[in-house]
Design an enzyme around this catalytic site. Structure first.
Site, PDB file in Angstrom:
ATOM      1  N   ALA A   1       0.847  -1.199  -0.043  1.00  0.00           N
ATOM      2  CA  ALA A   1      -0.051  -0.014   0.006  1.00  0.00           C
ATOM      3  C   ALA A   1       1.002   1.374  -0.275  1.00  0.00           C
ATOM      4  O   ALA A   1       0.480   2.253  -0.667  1.00  0.00           O
ATOM      5  CB  ALA A   1      -1.069   0.066   1.314  1.00  0.00           C
ATOM      6  N   TYR A   2       1.786   1.217   0.892  1.00  0.00           N
ATOM      7  CA  TYR A   2       2.858   2.445   1.042  1.00  0.00           C
ATOM      8  C   TYR A   2       3.443   2.691  -0.515  1.00  0.00           C
ATOM      9  O   TYR A   2       3.577   3.711  -0.892  1.00  0.00           O
ATOM     10  CB  TYR A   2       3.585   2.104   1.974  1.00  0.00           C
TER      11      TYR A   2
END
Length: 242
Positions: free
Chosen positions: A148-149
């Site tokens: 996600a990051y």
């Protein structure tokens, strides 16, 4: 410390209460800039030239209101540094919680969209502006178990390029920096294994310092930066020299 002339300029730094954001706010302040910090944490307190506003940067209404207040308090916003971010969980994608995914993407990417959109009209009216987005080397090379990051920071790089081209003839320049492993509280959100894996990829064999990122950002915020837009500037100790 090299002198960057930002006298008479005004800036907003998101997530500026600590870490890289605080180093950036302090560097801009030392360069003569008046600075508003947008952060959920306002306990750091105010001091001359530095104004703290409690802002949830993924709340559209809150961001719009904060921009209006900052315009009034600062007399216009010349500079926006989109620094707010979280690492999110370090977890295999097949086990990644969807709510955590959405929050990680929102804080790291949606906030850049919302805050940039809120200040562009004022910058356009004054025919001057500098927007600097804090992306990450993870947006170039990706970190396993941090999907996600990594995806969000890749999105920040893409947004920077698109917006830089949109605004290229307006006097508003948009760039981003892509830090590698930097010694901040954010490291505590990562597992020891993830930190060790990231450090092993740094040719200069050390963790970066927030002041080093702030120095690069300060130049990008200045009028000396006049022929660069839509670019990603590496500051990863040689991990990703492109």
């Amino acid at each position: 410390m090299n002198t960057i002339d930002l006298n008479g300029r005004t800036a907003v730094v998101t997530g500026g209460a600590g870490g890289i954001g605080r180093a950036i706010a302090d560097r801009l302040l030392a360069s003569g800039c008046r600075v508003a910090v947008w952060d959920l944490n306002v306990t750091a307190g105010e001091r001359e030239g530095l104004v703290f506003q409690q802002v949830d940067v993924i709340d559209e209404v809150a961001v719009t209101g904060a921009a209006a207040r900052a315009e009034e308090v600062l007399g216009g916003i010349d500079i926006l540094v989109n620094n707010a971010g979280i690492t999110g969980p370090t977890e295999l994608l097949e086990r990644y919680d969807y709510a955590a995914w959405r929050r990680t993407v929102a804080v790291n990417l949606d906030s850049v969209f919302l805050c940039s959109r809120a200040v562009i009209a004022g910058m356009r009216a004054r025919a001057y502006g500098r927007i600097v987005n804090i992306a990450s080397v993870a947006g170039k090379e990706a970190n396993p178990t941090m999907a996600a990051y990594s995806a969000a920071k890749a999105g920040v790089i893409g947004l920077t390029k698109a917006l830089g081209r949109e605004l290229a003839e307006t006097g508003i320049l948009v760039n981003c920096v892509t830090p590698g492993l930097i010694g901040t509280e954010l490291l505590k959100q990562m597992s020891p294994e993830a930190v060790a894996a990231s450090r092993s990829k740094i040719p200069v064999n050390r963790v970066g310092e927030p002041r080093e990122v702030a120095a690069m950002v300060a130049w990008l915020c200045s009028s000396d930066c006049s022929f660069t837009t839509g670019a990603a500037f590496d500051i990863s100790g040689g991990r990703a020299s492109y």
